[in-house]
Structures are given as structure tokens and as C-alpha cells.
Scaffold this active site. Structure first.
Site, PDB file in Angstrom:
ATOM      1  CE  LYS A  84      52.793  37.099  -1.436  1.00  0.00           C
ATOM      2  NZ  LYS A  84      51.457  36.725  -0.878  1.00  0.00           N
ATOM      3  CB  SER A 157      50.161  40.048   0.711  1.00  0.00           C
ATOM      4  OG  SER A 157      50.290  38.625   0.556  1.00  0.00           O
ATOM      5  CB  SER A 181      47.014  37.514  -0.240  1.00  0.00           C
ATOM      6  OG  SER A 181      46.773  38.305   0.895  1.00  0.00           O
TER       7      SER A 181
END
Length: 465
Positions: A84, A157, A181
Site C-alpha cells: 500500500k 482504504s 481497511s
């Protein structure tokens, strides 16, 4: 063992590792295959914020040479993965889904990135995410699309982590979970994802959303692979003084037989739709068929603590962005700006009341779980929500609170949780549930999840790309 090229990208790491070690698959050829697949599909899916092809090829060539010379490092050696875009990567932009950090180039790796490299993993690039790891993408950036259906939520997210792994654009990915997330994109994309207990994985070099709620963990197409990633990144870190140096408990069971699994039917059913509850029922049936014992229990009320999450998160997010907000407020999207304003407007007494409620909930949850090995619950009350449905949620604080009611309380308590697929909706979209453990129970979670997936097939489904 031979594989045709189109099958390579959907192998589990647990299947791939012995082939790489034996020289039956070349790390360099495998990395080229994955880069070609990214090139072919990601212009549509937008999972990657940036692809680091040259670095990946160099790492793959080094892995190939090391393995051939007998310097095998373990099951991640030569395996292409991705991270990420809030994990620092030395010499590569780490923008955190924002425009205000578009030029930020760290001069060191996050601890978890360094540990992946030390394990021999090949990092393909940085995965796209919502702005600042909050609810929605920055309006100027392309949002990842769900490979199961572009009209449906990808999860927030760690959306790019979920999309890339599900679509076969990497074999596993790192994400973060502050209110759900890792578990949300795992459920939305048909994956397995672990939110370890708070402190089990270092947060050094991870841009914060809310440090007391942030958890770092892996996502993959099977629990076996999640376990391999977790083993590589977990453990104390002198660069993160909040990382835990006590060893997690050993798994109490190697399979499902004798496992005590708690269920609070009323807690699970609150606002949950029929397809979510059907997924939980399927997982319950699989547990019972494997010899687990279902224990009816009563969990502490979580609705108020889910409502306190935004205050707890908002204050910490305001601190995390103090260098650029409000000075560059015009560069922020509306969702993250609103959260920061919530934090900036909060009173100290209200924040402290929320902290006290968090401590109370965490203690009550630990006591409720004392008589069981695991707890079974939904990830979210809405199965495979569409973007239109999410628009409705954004307009209603109560509906948004309901979305996080099963996830955010576990960030507040710091409890470990494993999301895993449990079937699909009538329209063929993935549904996910979660298993929850007491603090220190990651090994039991992973052992139970792997045992479930040894006798079920839901994790083997792939999107129709």
C-alpha cells in the site's frame, strides 16, 4: 510441475514457493509475467499508484541467483508482492493517496517493507488507496475498481491492495486497518486478510491515520499465504517502541476439532442483510462439520463505541496532518478534510470520555471471549454494496456508523481479526466474514482459517477478468 502462463498469477504462495525453490519456476520469468499482466489490466483496474518495474526485475534476478546458489531464504523468496502506498519505500514516492505528499520520497524503507525484502520478496510497486487512508479516494486520483464488478465497492482504504491481489496482479499485499481497511477490501474482493493485534507488527515508516487505531497486516488469496506474509513482518522493532516484544500465544488447535467458536446471534444480526447472515451461516456450518463447538454468548454493546470511532480517529488524524492542514487545505478532498475538522474542533473532555469508553469496551470484550477460542461475526452488515449505496451511507452518519459496527470496535480494542470469504451473493459478488480472537491469538486465527480453507472452496474463486 508445469503451468501455463495464464495460471501462474493465481497460484497460492504456498504452492508457488516449492516450485521457485526447486527451479521449476524462474523468479525473473514470473516477475516479467506479473508486470505484463499489470500492463494489460491495470489501466482499467487502477490498483497501482506506481509500478517499480526496474527495481522488481533487479530483485527477481538477485533472487534467482541466490536460489540457484543454495541461498534460499524461505517461502517468500522470489515471490512478487506489492505494498500500500503509505509504507515508506526508499527512493520511491510514497504519496499516501494524497496530492499533498505527491513529491515525498523517503530515504528509508518502512520496517515491514525491509522485512519483506530480507525475506526475498520481489516488490512490484505501490498500491493505490483512499486519501490519507480514510474513507474515499482523492477526487483528482483514479480510484481502484473492483474486478468482480466495477459498480461495487472495493473496500476502504486498502482498496488497491485488495484489487491487485484478487486480480492476480500480485500474490499478496500489505495493507493497513484503522476502522476496517484490511477486512473491508478482503470481503469486497474475495480474499483473506489479517488485522493482527495492535503492536504485533511495526508501524515504523507507515504514514499514520490514527496511531492508536492503525494496524498493519497482509492480504492474500488464502489464509496459508496470509500466515506466510505475517510471519515475515511480525515481531518487535526497536524503531517502533509501541511494538510488542512478548510472544503471541501458540495455537490451541491444529484443526477445527474441539475449537470453541462463540456467536452472539443478536450482535451479528443488528442491521445485517440476509446475504451477509447467509455467509455467516455457511461458515458456521463448515466449522461444525469440521468438529468445532458453537458457543452462544453475549458480547458487550458495540454501537456506542463504533460511534466514538470518528472522534478518536479525527483528533489523531488532525495531529498527523498538522504540517499540511490547514496550510494546504485546498489540496485535500472533502472526506479527509471533514475528518480533520472533526478532530480540530474536538474538546479535550469529549476526547477523554471516548478514550475511557474504549478502555471499557476492550476490557469487556476480552472477558466475553475468555471462554472461547474464537468469535464469528460479519465484516460488514451490507453485502457487496454498490457505489450508489455507498453514496447513501456518506450522507447518513447513522448508516456510516452501521458500516463500521463490526470492524471499528476491534481497532479500538486492538483485538486480532481474520477476514475470509464465505461465499457470494445471488449476483456473484464476494461475501466475507471475520473470526476474532483475544489479544495474542493470531496463531489460533490463522490455524483455524487454514483448516477451514482446507475443506471449503470459496477462497479459490477468481474474478471474471
Amino acid at each position: 510441475m508445469s503451468r501455463t502462463a495464464p495460471e501462474l498469477h493465481y497460484l497460492e504462495i504456498a504452492e508457488l514457493a516449492p516450485l521457485l525453490r526447486a527451479g521449476d519456476i524462474s523468479p525473473l520469468a514470473l516477475t516479467r509475467h506479473m508486470l505484463a499482466r499489470i500492463d494489460a489490466l491495470d489501466s482499467r483496474l487502477h490498483a497501482y499508484a506506481r509500478v517499480t518495474a526496474d527495481e522488481a526485475l533487479a530483485a527477481a534476478a538477485q533472487a534467482e541467483a541466490d536460489i540457484a546458489a543454495g541461498r534460499y531464504r524461505g517461502p517468500l523468496h522470489g515471490v512478487p508482492v506489492a505494498v500500500k502506498d503509505l509504507f515508506w519505500t526508499r527512493g520511491t514516492v510514497t504519496a499516501c493517496g494524497t496530492t499533498v505528499l505527491a513529491d515525498f520520497v523517503p530515504d528509508e524503507d518502512a520496517t515491514v517493507v525491509r522485512r519483506l525484502r530480507e525475506a526475498g520478496a520481489v516488490i512490484l510497486g505501490k498500491l493505490q488507496m483512499t486519501e490519507g487512508a480514510f474513507a474515499t479516494p482523492h477526487p483528482d486520483l483514479a480510484a481502484p475498481l473492483n474486478p468482480w464488478g466495477a459498480d461495487h465497492w472495493t473496500g476502504a482504504s486498502s482498496s488497491g491492495s485488495g484489487v491487485a491481489t484478487a486480480a492476480g496482479l500480485c500474490f499478496a499485499a500489505l495493507g493497513t486497518d484503522t476502522g476496517g481497511s484490511i477486512r473491508f477490501p478482503a470481503a469486497a474482493n474475495g480474499l483473506s486478510g489479517l488485522k493482527p493485534g495492535w503492536g504485533r507488527v511495526s508501524r515504523h515508516g507507515v504514514f499514520p491515520l490514527a496511531p492508536t487505531l492503525d494496524h498493519v497486516g497482509p492480504m492474500a488469496r488464502s489464509v496459508r499465504d496470509v500466515a506466510l506474509m505475517y510471519q515475515a513482518i511480525a515481531g518487535p522493532d526497536p524503531l517502533d517502541p509501541t511494538s510488542l516484544d512478548d510472544a503471541p500465544r501458540a495455537a490451541g488447535h491444529s484443526g477445527l476439532a474441539g475449537l470453541r467458536v462463540g456467536i452472539d446471534a443478536a450482535w451479528n444480526a443488528r442491521g445485517s442483510d440476509a446475504e451477509v447472515l447467509a455467509g455467516c451461516a455457511r461458515l458456521r456450518e463448515a466449522l461444525v462439520a469440521g468438529g468445532a463447538e458453537i458457543v452462544e454468548l453475549e458480547l458487550p454493546e458495540s454501537w456506542p463505541i463504533a460511534g466514538a470511532w470518528e472522534l478518536l480517529c479525527g483528533v489523531q488524524t488532525a495531529v498527523a496532518h498538522a504540517a499540511t492542514y490547514p496550510a494546504r487545505a485546498a489540496d485535500y478532498g472533502p472526506a479527509l478534510a471533514r475528518l480533520i475538522e472533526v478532530g480540530r474542533a474536538a474538546g479535550a473532555m469529549d476526547y477523554h470520555r471516548a478514550q475511557l469508553a474504549a478502555l471499557d469496551f476492550g476490557g469487556r470484550l476480552e472477558r466475553a471471549l475468555a471462554g472461547v477460542d474464537l468469535l464469528l461475526a460479519p465484516v460488514q452488515p451490507f453485502a457487496a454494496p454498490t457505489h450508489a449505496r455507498l453514496g447513501e451511507l456518506a450522507q447518513s452518519p447513522e448508516l456510516n456508523q452501521r458500516l463500521i459496527q463490526f470492524t471499528a470496535p476491534l481497532n479500538i480494542s486492538g483485538s486480532p481479526s481474520l477476514a475470509l470469504p464465505c461465499g457470494s451473493t445471488a449476483a456473484g459478488l464476494p461475501v466475507g466474514c471475520q473470526l476474532i480472537a483475544r489479544k495474542g491469538g493470531e496463531a489460533t486465527l490463522l490455524a483455524a482459517g487454514a483448516a477451514l480453507q482446507a475443506v471449503t472452496h470459496w477462497h479459490r474463486a477468481h474474478p471474471p477478468l
